[in-house]
Design a protein around this motif. Structure first.
Motif, short mmCIF file in Angstrom:
data_model
loop_
_atom_site.label_atom_id
_atom_site.label_comp_id
_atom_site.label_asym_id
_atom_site.label_seq_id
_atom_site.Cartn_x
_atom_site.Cartn_y
_atom_site.Cartn_z
N TYR A 2 19.83 29.76 69.88
CA TYR A 2 20.08 31.14 69.45
C TYR A 2 19.82 31.33 67.96
N ALA A 3 19.27 30.29 67.33
CA ALA A 3 18.90 30.35 65.90
C ALA A 3 20.11 30.65 65.01
N PHE A 4 21.29 30.25 65.46
CA PHE A 4 22.46 30.37 64.59
C PHE A 4 22.30 29.34 63.47
N ILE B 43 16.89 24.06 77.57
CA ILE B 43 16.65 25.20 78.46
C ILE B 43 15.17 25.58 78.47
N LEU B 44 14.55 25.63 77.30
CA LEU B 44 13.12 25.97 77.22
C LEU B 44 12.24 24.78 77.54
N PRO C 106 16.18 35.10 68.36
CA PRO C 106 16.52 33.79 68.92
C PRO C 106 15.46 33.29 69.91
N PHE C 107 15.50 31.98 70.16
CA PHE C 107 14.58 31.37 71.10
C PHE C 107 14.94 31.77 72.53
N LEU C 108 16.24 31.91 72.78
CA LEU C 108 16.73 32.41 74.08
C LEU C 108 17.26 33.82 73.88
N ASN C 109 17.28 34.57 74.96
CA ASN C 109 17.85 35.92 74.86
C ASN C 109 18.98 36.12 75.83
#
Lengths: 127, 360
Positions: free
Chosen positions: B235-237, B319-320, B357-360
Protein backbone atom coordinates in the motif's frame (compact mmCIF):
# COMPACT_ATOMS: atom_id res chain seq x y z
CA UNK A 1 16.49 -29.05 12.44
CA UNK A 2 17.86 -31.89 10.43
CA UNK A 3 21.51 -32.39 9.32
CA UNK A 4 21.89 -35.80 7.67
CA UNK A 5 25.10 -37.59 8.67
CA UNK A 6 25.65 -38.79 5.10
CA UNK A 7 26.31 -35.21 3.95
CA UNK A 8 29.27 -32.85 4.24
CA UNK A 9 28.87 -29.18 5.18
CA UNK A 10 30.57 -25.80 4.72
CA UNK A 11 30.79 -22.81 7.00
CA UNK A 12 28.76 -20.88 4.40
CA UNK A 13 25.91 -23.35 5.08
CA UNK A 14 26.00 -25.45 1.93
CA UNK A 15 25.60 -29.23 2.07
CA UNK A 16 27.38 -31.64 -0.28
CA UNK A 17 26.42 -35.17 -1.18
CA UNK A 18 29.36 -36.96 -2.85
CA UNK A 19 28.49 -39.93 -5.09
CA UNK A 20 31.37 -41.20 -7.21
CA UNK A 21 32.71 -38.00 -8.85
CA UNK A 22 29.44 -36.08 -8.71
CA UNK A 23 28.76 -33.68 -5.82
CA UNK A 24 25.18 -32.55 -5.32
CA UNK A 25 25.01 -29.21 -3.53
CA UNK A 26 22.31 -27.30 -1.72
CA UNK A 27 21.81 -25.09 1.31
CA UNK A 28 21.28 -26.49 4.80
CA UNK A 29 18.12 -26.60 6.87
CA UNK A 30 19.70 -23.93 9.08
CA UNK A 31 20.37 -21.69 6.05
CA UNK A 32 16.83 -21.96 4.67
CA UNK A 33 15.43 -21.25 8.12
CA UNK A 34 17.61 -18.16 8.54
CA UNK A 35 16.74 -16.86 5.06
CA UNK A 36 13.00 -17.41 5.46
CA UNK A 37 10.68 -17.68 2.45
CA UNK A 38 12.82 -18.21 -0.65
CA UNK A 39 11.45 -16.64 -3.84
CA UNK A 40 14.16 -16.97 -6.48
CA UNK A 41 17.38 -18.79 -7.23
CA UNK A 42 19.77 -16.88 -9.47
CA UNK A 43 22.51 -19.30 -10.51
CA UNK A 44 24.90 -17.34 -12.70
CA UNK A 45 27.26 -20.24 -13.46
CA UNK A 46 26.22 -22.38 -16.42
CA UNK A 47 26.22 -26.12 -16.97
CA UNK A 48 29.55 -27.18 -18.44
CA UNK A 49 31.53 -24.32 -16.92
CA UNK A 50 34.43 -24.84 -14.52
CA UNK A 51 34.34 -23.45 -11.00
CA UNK A 52 36.85 -23.30 -8.17
CA UNK A 53 36.24 -24.02 -4.51
CA UNK A 54 34.92 -20.78 -2.95
CA UNK A 55 33.63 -19.26 -6.21
CA UNK A 56 30.22 -17.57 -6.11
CA UNK A 57 27.74 -19.78 -7.97
CA UNK A 58 24.88 -17.32 -7.71
CA UNK A 59 22.45 -15.96 -5.18
CA UNK A 60 19.30 -16.92 -3.35
CA UNK A 61 16.60 -14.30 -2.97
CA UNK A 62 14.38 -14.53 0.08
CA UNK A 63 11.64 -12.05 0.93
CA UNK A 64 13.74 -10.33 3.57
CA UNK A 65 17.26 -10.79 2.28
CA UNK A 66 19.59 -12.17 -0.35
CA UNK A 67 22.45 -14.59 0.14
CA UNK A 68 25.25 -15.86 -2.08
CA UNK A 69 25.88 -19.52 -2.77
CA UNK A 70 29.53 -20.58 -2.89
CA UNK A 71 30.99 -23.61 -4.57
CA UNK A 72 32.21 -26.03 -1.89
CA UNK A 73 34.44 -27.85 -4.40
CA UNK A 74 36.27 -27.30 -7.68
CA UNK A 75 35.10 -28.94 -10.88
CA UNK A 76 32.69 -28.83 -13.79
CA UNK A 77 29.02 -27.97 -13.37
CA UNK A 78 26.96 -30.88 -14.70
CA UNK A 79 23.44 -29.73 -13.73
CA UNK A 80 21.51 -26.80 -12.26
CA UNK A 81 18.12 -27.32 -10.64
CA UNK A 82 16.32 -24.67 -12.69
CA UNK A 83 12.98 -26.25 -11.69
CA UNK A 84 13.36 -24.54 -8.32
CA UNK A 85 12.16 -21.30 -9.85
CA UNK A 86 8.76 -22.81 -10.61
CA UNK A 87 8.39 -23.55 -6.89
CA UNK A 88 11.12 -21.78 -4.88
CA UNK A 89 9.59 -22.74 -1.53
CA UNK A 90 10.89 -26.28 -2.10
CA UNK A 91 14.25 -25.03 -0.81
CA UNK A 92 12.48 -24.23 2.47
CA UNK A 93 10.42 -27.40 2.71
CA UNK A 94 12.83 -29.96 1.26
CA UNK A 95 16.36 -28.50 1.34
CA UNK A 96 18.21 -31.84 1.03
CA UNK A 97 16.22 -33.52 -1.76
CA UNK A 98 13.88 -31.53 -4.02
CA UNK A 99 15.69 -28.31 -3.08
CA UNK A 100 19.12 -29.32 -4.38
CA UNK A 101 20.74 -26.48 -6.33
CA UNK A 102 23.66 -27.64 -8.44
CA UNK A 103 25.73 -30.70 -9.35
CA UNK A 104 29.48 -30.51 -9.85
CA UNK A 105 31.85 -33.14 -11.18
CA UNK A 106 34.64 -32.78 -8.64
CA UNK A 107 38.19 -32.42 -9.99
CA UNK A 108 40.05 -33.15 -6.75
CA UNK A 109 38.39 -35.43 -4.24
CA UNK A 110 40.86 -34.33 -1.54
CA UNK A 111 38.80 -31.14 -1.29
CA UNK A 112 36.09 -33.18 0.40
CA UNK A 113 38.40 -33.53 3.41
CA UNK A 114 38.22 -29.78 3.96
CA UNK A 115 34.44 -29.99 4.53
CA UNK A 116 32.69 -30.53 7.87
CA UNK A 117 30.74 -33.57 9.00
CA UNK A 118 27.27 -33.07 10.44
CA UNK A 119 28.41 -33.06 14.09
CA UNK A 120 31.04 -30.38 13.45
CA UNK A 121 28.57 -28.29 11.46
CA UNK A 122 25.93 -28.60 14.18
CA UNK A 123 28.35 -27.42 16.82
CA UNK A 124 29.38 -24.51 14.61
CA UNK A 125 25.81 -23.23 14.31
CA UNK A 126 25.05 -24.04 17.95
CA UNK A 127 22.36 -26.60 17.11
CA UNK B 1 16.84 -5.71 25.32
CA UNK B 2 13.34 -4.59 26.25
CA UNK B 3 10.53 -7.11 26.13
CA UNK B 4 6.86 -6.56 25.43
CA UNK B 5 4.07 -8.17 27.45
CA UNK B 6 3.78 -10.85 24.75
CA UNK B 7 7.43 -11.95 24.82
CA UNK B 8 6.73 -15.32 26.46
CA UNK B 9 4.04 -16.04 23.90
CA UNK B 10 6.39 -15.29 21.00
CA UNK B 11 8.93 -17.67 22.48
CA UNK B 12 6.32 -20.39 23.05
CA UNK B 13 5.18 -20.03 19.44
CA UNK B 14 8.76 -20.47 18.24
CA UNK B 15 8.96 -17.05 16.61
CA UNK B 16 12.25 -15.90 15.15
CA UNK B 17 13.14 -12.99 17.44
CA UNK B 18 15.30 -10.01 16.51
CA UNK B 19 16.48 -6.81 18.13
CA UNK B 20 14.27 -4.09 16.70
CA UNK B 21 14.84 -0.59 18.11
CA UNK B 22 16.02 -2.12 21.38
CA UNK B 23 13.04 -4.48 21.71
CA UNK B 24 13.10 -8.24 21.32
CA UNK B 25 10.47 -8.59 18.60
CA UNK B 26 9.15 -11.44 16.40
CA UNK B 27 10.21 -11.06 12.77
CA UNK B 28 8.26 -14.16 11.75
CA UNK B 29 6.46 -17.21 13.12
CA UNK B 30 5.41 -19.54 10.30
CA UNK B 31 6.88 -17.56 7.41
CA UNK B 32 6.45 -14.11 5.91
CA UNK B 33 4.37 -15.17 2.90
CA UNK B 34 1.92 -17.34 4.90
CA UNK B 35 1.51 -14.58 7.49
CA UNK B 36 1.06 -11.93 4.80
CA UNK B 37 -1.68 -13.98 3.12
CA UNK B 38 -3.42 -14.64 6.44
CA UNK B 39 -3.90 -10.88 6.84
CA UNK B 40 -5.05 -10.36 3.23
CA UNK B 41 -7.41 -13.35 3.28
CA UNK B 42 -8.70 -13.48 6.85
CA UNK B 43 -7.11 -12.03 10.01
CA UNK B 44 -3.68 -11.67 11.60
CA UNK B 45 -2.40 -10.30 14.90
CA UNK B 46 0.77 -8.24 15.34
CA UNK B 47 2.49 -7.32 18.58
CA UNK B 48 3.43 -3.69 17.99
CA UNK B 49 3.84 -2.78 21.66
CA UNK B 50 7.25 -1.33 20.86
CA UNK B 51 5.52 1.73 19.39
CA UNK B 52 5.77 4.81 21.62
CA UNK B 53 2.93 6.82 23.16
CA UNK B 54 3.16 10.39 24.44
CA UNK B 55 0.29 12.12 26.22
CA UNK B 56 -0.03 15.88 25.72
CA UNK B 57 -2.24 17.76 28.17
CA UNK B 58 -2.65 21.31 29.51
CA UNK B 59 -4.50 24.43 28.34
CA UNK B 60 -2.18 24.86 25.34
CA UNK B 61 -2.12 21.21 24.27
CA UNK B 62 -4.09 21.89 21.07
CA UNK B 63 -1.84 24.81 20.01
CA UNK B 64 1.24 22.75 20.79
CA UNK B 65 0.20 19.72 18.70
CA UNK B 66 -0.93 22.06 15.92
CA UNK B 67 2.53 23.70 15.97
CA UNK B 68 4.68 20.54 16.01
CA UNK B 69 2.71 18.52 13.45
CA UNK B 70 2.04 19.10 9.75
CA UNK B 71 -1.59 17.99 9.55
CA UNK B 72 -4.51 20.17 10.72
CA UNK B 73 -5.42 19.22 14.30
CA UNK B 74 -8.40 21.62 14.26
CA UNK B 75 -10.18 19.06 12.06
CA UNK B 76 -10.16 16.51 14.88
CA UNK B 77 -13.18 15.78 17.05
CA UNK B 78 -12.86 13.75 20.21
CA UNK B 79 -12.58 10.13 19.06
CA UNK B 80 -10.72 10.96 15.81
CA UNK B 81 -7.31 9.74 14.76
CA UNK B 82 -5.07 11.59 12.30
CA UNK B 83 -1.95 10.53 10.43
CA UNK B 84 0.65 13.29 10.60
CA UNK B 85 4.35 14.16 10.71
CA UNK B 86 6.68 16.26 12.81
CA UNK B 87 9.30 18.32 11.01
CA UNK B 88 12.45 20.26 11.81
CA UNK B 89 12.66 23.96 10.87
CA UNK B 90 14.39 22.89 7.65
CA UNK B 91 11.48 20.56 6.83
CA UNK B 92 13.36 17.35 7.65
CA UNK B 93 11.03 14.71 9.06
CA UNK B 94 11.56 14.02 12.78
CA UNK B 95 8.98 11.23 12.73
CA UNK B 96 5.59 10.27 11.37
CA UNK B 97 2.87 9.65 13.91
CA UNK B 98 -0.78 9.15 14.77
CA UNK B 99 -2.57 11.87 16.70
CA UNK B 100 -5.46 10.67 18.91
CA UNK B 101 -7.82 13.35 20.19
CA UNK B 102 -9.04 12.20 23.61
CA UNK B 103 -11.45 14.18 25.85
CA UNK B 104 -8.88 16.45 27.56
CA UNK B 105 -5.56 15.37 26.10
CA UNK B 106 -3.90 14.16 22.89
CA UNK B 107 -2.10 10.88 22.51
CA UNK B 108 0.73 10.86 19.98
CA UNK B 109 1.83 7.45 18.73
CA UNK B 110 5.40 7.44 17.47
CA UNK B 111 7.94 5.00 16.08
CA UNK B 112 9.82 2.75 18.51
CA UNK B 113 13.26 3.75 17.22
CA UNK B 114 12.44 7.42 17.76
CA UNK B 115 10.83 7.46 21.21
CA UNK B 116 13.73 9.13 23.03
CA UNK B 117 14.58 11.48 20.18
CA UNK B 118 10.95 12.55 19.67
CA UNK B 119 10.25 13.06 23.35
CA UNK B 120 13.36 15.19 23.76
CA UNK B 121 12.45 17.18 20.65
CA UNK B 122 8.88 17.72 21.88
CA UNK B 123 10.21 19.00 25.20
CA UNK B 124 12.56 21.40 23.42
CA UNK B 125 9.64 22.72 21.36
CA UNK B 126 7.24 22.98 24.30
CA UNK B 127 5.56 26.30 25.10
CA UNK B 128 2.79 27.62 27.36
CA UNK B 129 0.73 25.33 29.55
CA UNK B 130 1.66 21.95 28.13
CA UNK B 131 2.46 18.75 29.96
CA UNK B 132 4.19 15.90 28.15
CA UNK B 133 4.17 12.35 29.47
CA UNK B 134 6.03 9.50 27.84
CA UNK B 135 3.63 6.63 28.58
CA UNK B 136 5.20 4.17 26.10
CA UNK B 137 5.88 1.56 28.78
CA UNK B 138 2.28 1.61 30.03
CA UNK B 139 0.73 0.13 26.89
CA UNK B 140 0.60 -3.13 25.10
CA UNK B 141 -0.45 -2.63 21.48
CA UNK B 142 -1.92 -5.33 19.28
CA UNK B 143 -2.81 -4.76 15.64
CA UNK B 144 -5.63 -7.11 14.58
CA UNK B 145 -5.90 -6.75 10.82
CA UNK B 146 -7.92 -8.24 7.99
CA UNK B 147 -11.51 -8.77 6.94
CA UNK B 148 -12.29 -11.09 9.88
CA UNK B 149 -10.75 -8.84 12.52
CA UNK B 150 -14.12 -7.24 13.32
CA UNK B 151 -15.95 -10.56 13.76
CA UNK B 152 -13.09 -11.83 15.91
CA UNK B 153 -12.96 -8.84 18.24
CA UNK B 154 -16.73 -8.33 18.39
CA UNK B 155 -16.98 -11.57 20.38
CA UNK B 156 -14.88 -9.94 23.11
CA UNK B 157 -16.51 -6.53 23.52
CA UNK B 158 -19.85 -4.76 23.95
CA UNK B 159 -18.56 -1.80 21.93
CA UNK B 160 -20.23 -1.84 18.51
CA UNK B 161 -17.11 -2.17 16.38
CA UNK B 162 -18.92 -1.64 13.10
CA UNK B 163 -19.88 1.77 14.51
CA UNK B 164 -16.24 2.86 14.68
CA UNK B 165 -15.40 4.38 11.30
CA UNK B 166 -11.94 4.30 9.72
CA UNK B 167 -9.52 6.49 11.71
CA UNK B 168 -11.86 6.75 14.73
CA UNK B 169 -11.49 5.19 18.15
CA UNK B 170 -13.41 4.41 21.34
CA UNK B 171 -12.54 3.48 24.88
CA UNK B 172 -14.14 0.25 26.07
CA UNK B 173 -13.66 -3.17 27.56
CA UNK B 174 -12.19 -5.93 25.47
CA UNK B 175 -11.94 -9.43 26.95
CA UNK B 176 -12.69 -7.80 30.30
CA UNK B 177 -9.83 -5.29 30.08
CA UNK B 178 -10.01 -1.55 29.61
CA UNK B 179 -8.69 -0.63 26.18
CA UNK B 180 -8.53 2.01 23.50
CA UNK B 181 -9.95 0.40 20.37
CA UNK B 182 -8.85 2.14 17.19
CA UNK B 183 -9.97 1.49 13.60
CA UNK B 184 -6.49 1.96 12.16
CA UNK B 185 -3.66 -0.11 10.76
CA UNK B 186 -0.47 -0.33 8.73
CA UNK B 187 -1.50 -3.14 6.38
CA UNK B 188 -3.88 -1.43 3.96
CA UNK B 189 -6.75 -3.67 5.08
CA UNK B 190 -9.99 -1.70 5.35
CA UNK B 191 -11.19 -3.77 8.31
CA UNK B 192 -8.43 -3.25 10.83
CA UNK B 193 -8.09 -2.53 14.53
CA UNK B 194 -5.36 -1.52 16.92
CA UNK B 195 -5.89 -2.18 20.62
CA UNK B 196 -4.04 -0.27 23.31
CA UNK B 197 -4.26 -2.06 26.66
CA UNK B 198 -2.27 -2.64 29.84
CA UNK B 199 1.36 -3.63 29.33
CA UNK B 200 1.18 -6.01 32.31
CA UNK B 201 2.42 -9.36 30.88
CA UNK B 202 -0.30 -11.44 32.57
CA UNK B 203 -3.06 -9.20 31.23
CA UNK B 204 -1.37 -9.00 27.82
CA UNK B 205 -1.19 -12.77 27.57
CA UNK B 206 -4.82 -13.12 28.63
CA UNK B 207 -5.88 -10.66 25.92
CA UNK B 208 -3.78 -12.41 23.27
CA UNK B 209 -5.24 -15.80 24.21
CA UNK B 210 -8.80 -14.46 24.17
CA UNK B 211 -8.27 -12.98 20.67
CA UNK B 212 -6.80 -16.21 19.34
CA UNK B 213 -9.66 -18.24 20.83
CA UNK B 214 -12.19 -15.86 19.25
CA UNK B 215 -10.40 -15.97 15.90
CA UNK B 216 -9.93 -19.73 15.76
CA UNK B 217 -12.82 -20.20 13.31
CA UNK B 218 -11.12 -17.71 10.97
CA UNK B 219 -7.76 -19.47 11.20
CA UNK B 220 -6.30 -16.38 12.90
CA UNK B 221 -2.49 -16.19 12.77
CA UNK B 222 0.27 -14.33 14.59
CA UNK B 223 2.16 -12.06 12.20
CA UNK B 224 5.72 -10.78 12.62
CA UNK B 225 7.54 -7.63 11.61
CA UNK B 226 8.64 -9.27 8.35
CA UNK B 227 5.09 -9.46 7.00
CA UNK B 228 4.27 -6.09 8.56
CA UNK B 229 6.86 -4.67 6.18
CA UNK B 230 5.64 -6.51 3.05
CA UNK B 231 2.01 -5.66 3.85
CA UNK B 232 2.63 -1.94 4.31
CA UNK B 233 4.75 -1.79 1.17
CA UNK B 234 1.91 -3.14 -1.03
CA UNK B 235 0.00 0.00 0.00
CA UNK B 236 3.10 2.22 -0.27
CA UNK B 237 2.84 3.23 3.38
CA UNK B 238 6.10 4.95 4.29
CA UNK B 239 8.45 3.46 6.87
CA UNK B 240 10.39 5.97 8.94
CA UNK B 241 14.14 5.38 8.74
CA UNK B 242 13.78 3.73 5.31
CA UNK B 243 11.57 5.93 3.17
CA UNK B 244 11.98 9.13 5.11
CA UNK B 245 14.13 10.72 7.76
CA UNK B 246 15.54 14.12 8.70
CA UNK B 247 17.16 14.49 5.26
CA UNK B 248 13.83 14.78 3.42
CA UNK B 249 10.61 16.71 3.92
CA UNK B 250 6.98 15.65 3.71
CA UNK B 251 6.56 16.95 0.16
CA UNK B 252 9.50 14.90 -1.10
CA UNK B 253 8.20 11.88 0.84
CA UNK B 254 4.84 12.16 -0.92
CA UNK B 255 3.10 13.22 2.28
CA UNK B 256 1.73 16.49 0.91
CA UNK B 257 -1.74 15.19 1.79
CA UNK B 258 -0.92 15.39 5.51
CA UNK B 259 0.86 18.74 5.15
CA UNK B 260 -1.66 21.57 5.57
CA UNK B 261 0.23 24.75 4.72
CA UNK B 262 -3.00 26.78 5.03
CA UNK B 263 -3.56 25.93 8.72
CA UNK B 264 -1.32 28.67 10.17
CA UNK B 265 2.21 28.42 11.45
CA UNK B 266 3.89 25.08 12.16
CA UNK B 267 7.42 23.76 12.44
CA UNK B 268 9.06 23.45 9.04
CA UNK B 269 6.35 25.38 7.16
CA UNK B 270 8.66 27.78 5.29
CA UNK B 271 10.99 25.03 4.16
CA UNK B 272 8.03 22.92 3.06
CA UNK B 273 6.50 25.80 1.08
CA UNK B 274 9.85 26.22 -0.64
CA UNK B 275 10.04 22.49 -1.39
CA UNK B 276 6.60 22.71 -3.01
CA UNK B 277 7.81 25.54 -5.26
CA UNK B 278 11.22 24.03 -6.04
CA UNK B 279 11.02 20.24 -5.87
CA UNK B 280 14.34 18.38 -6.15
CA UNK B 281 13.24 14.76 -5.68
CA UNK B 282 10.15 12.69 -5.06
CA UNK B 283 9.39 9.35 -3.47
CA UNK B 284 7.80 7.11 -6.11
CA UNK B 285 6.79 3.49 -6.47
CA UNK B 286 8.37 1.07 -8.93
CA UNK B 287 7.85 -2.47 -10.16
CA UNK B 288 10.95 -4.47 -11.06
CA UNK B 289 10.94 -6.30 -14.37
CA UNK B 290 13.01 -9.15 -12.90
CA UNK B 291 12.79 -11.87 -10.28
CA UNK B 292 15.61 -10.27 -8.32
CA UNK B 293 14.53 -7.93 -5.55
CA UNK B 294 15.65 -4.31 -5.34
CA UNK B 295 16.58 -3.40 -1.78
CA UNK B 296 17.11 -0.37 0.45
CA UNK B 297 20.16 1.72 -0.47
CA UNK B 298 20.64 0.51 -4.05
CA UNK B 299 21.39 3.22 -6.60
CA UNK B 300 19.16 4.06 -9.54
CA UNK B 301 20.30 5.17 -12.99
CA UNK B 302 18.56 6.61 -16.02
CA UNK B 303 18.69 4.80 -19.37
CA UNK B 304 21.68 6.98 -20.36
CA UNK B 305 23.62 6.10 -17.21
CA UNK B 306 23.03 9.14 -15.00
CA UNK B 307 22.55 8.49 -11.29
CA UNK B 308 19.03 9.70 -10.56
CA UNK B 309 17.97 8.15 -7.29
CA UNK B 310 18.09 5.59 -4.54
CA UNK B 311 15.87 2.70 -3.42
CA UNK B 312 14.35 3.24 0.03
CA UNK B 313 12.23 0.08 0.31
CA UNK B 314 12.07 -3.03 -1.82
CA UNK B 315 10.43 -6.39 -1.45
CA UNK B 316 8.64 -9.26 -3.08
CA UNK B 317 4.88 -8.66 -3.10
CA UNK B 318 3.17 -11.94 -2.18
CA UNK B 319 -0.15 -10.73 -3.62
CA UNK B 320 1.09 -9.29 -6.94
CA UNK B 321 3.80 -11.91 -7.20
CA UNK B 322 6.12 -9.14 -8.38
CA UNK B 323 9.02 -7.24 -6.89
CA UNK B 324 8.01 -3.76 -5.82
CA UNK B 325 9.62 -0.84 -4.07
CA UNK B 326 9.84 2.84 -3.25
CA UNK B 327 12.63 5.19 -4.29
CA UNK B 328 13.62 8.82 -4.26
CA UNK B 329 14.05 9.94 -7.87
CA UNK B 330 15.41 13.30 -8.96
CA UNK B 331 13.17 15.91 -10.49
CA UNK B 332 12.74 15.43 -14.21
CA UNK B 333 13.10 11.65 -14.02
CA UNK B 334 10.19 10.67 -11.75
CA UNK B 335 7.25 10.56 -14.18
CA UNK B 336 4.91 7.57 -13.96
CA UNK B 337 5.79 5.10 -16.69
CA UNK B 338 9.48 6.03 -16.83
CA UNK B 339 11.98 3.20 -17.07
CA UNK B 340 14.77 3.14 -14.51
CA UNK B 341 17.76 0.88 -13.90
CA UNK B 342 18.53 -0.33 -10.40
CA UNK B 343 22.09 -1.32 -9.63
CA UNK B 344 22.07 -4.67 -7.80
CA UNK B 345 25.49 -6.18 -7.22
CA UNK B 346 26.93 -6.68 -10.73
CA UNK B 347 23.58 -6.27 -12.52
CA UNK B 348 21.23 -3.52 -13.59
CA UNK B 349 17.61 -4.41 -12.96
CA UNK B 350 15.04 -2.78 -15.22
CA UNK B 351 12.11 -1.25 -13.40
CA UNK B 352 9.18 1.03 -14.19
CA UNK B 353 7.87 3.91 -12.12
CA UNK B 354 4.20 3.26 -11.28
CA UNK B 355 1.36 4.91 -9.44
CA UNK B 356 0.92 3.84 -5.83
CA UNK B 357 -0.55 2.11 -3.90
CA UNK B 358 0.46 -1.12 -5.61
CA UNK B 359 -2.77 -2.74 -4.37
CA UNK B 360 -6.15 -1.09 -4.25
Amino acid sequence: MNFPVALKYTKEHEWIKAEANICTIGITDFAQSELGDIIYLDITSETGSEVKQGDVLGSIEAVKTVSEVYSPVSGKITAVNTGINDNPSIVNTDPYEGGWIIKIEISDKNELNSLMDSETYKSQIGA
Amino acid sequence: MKKTGFNNIHKKLGAKLVDFAGFEMPVQYEGIIAEHKAVRESVGVFDVSHMGEVEVSGNDAFEFVQKITTNDVSKLEIGDVQYSAMCLKNGGIVDDLLVYRCHDYFMLVINAANIEKDFKWMQENKFGDVELKNVSDDFSLLAVQGKNSLATLQKLTDVDLSGIDYYKFRFGQIAGQPALISHTGYTGEKVCFEIYSSSDPEKSEALWNAIFEAGKEFNIKPVGLGARDTLRLEYAFRLYGNDMDESNNTIEAGLGWITKTDKGDFNGKDAILNAKENPVKKLVGFIVDDRMVARHGQEIYSSDGKKIGIVTSGSFSPILNKNIGLAYIDRGFNKTGSEINISVRDKKLKATIVKTPFLN
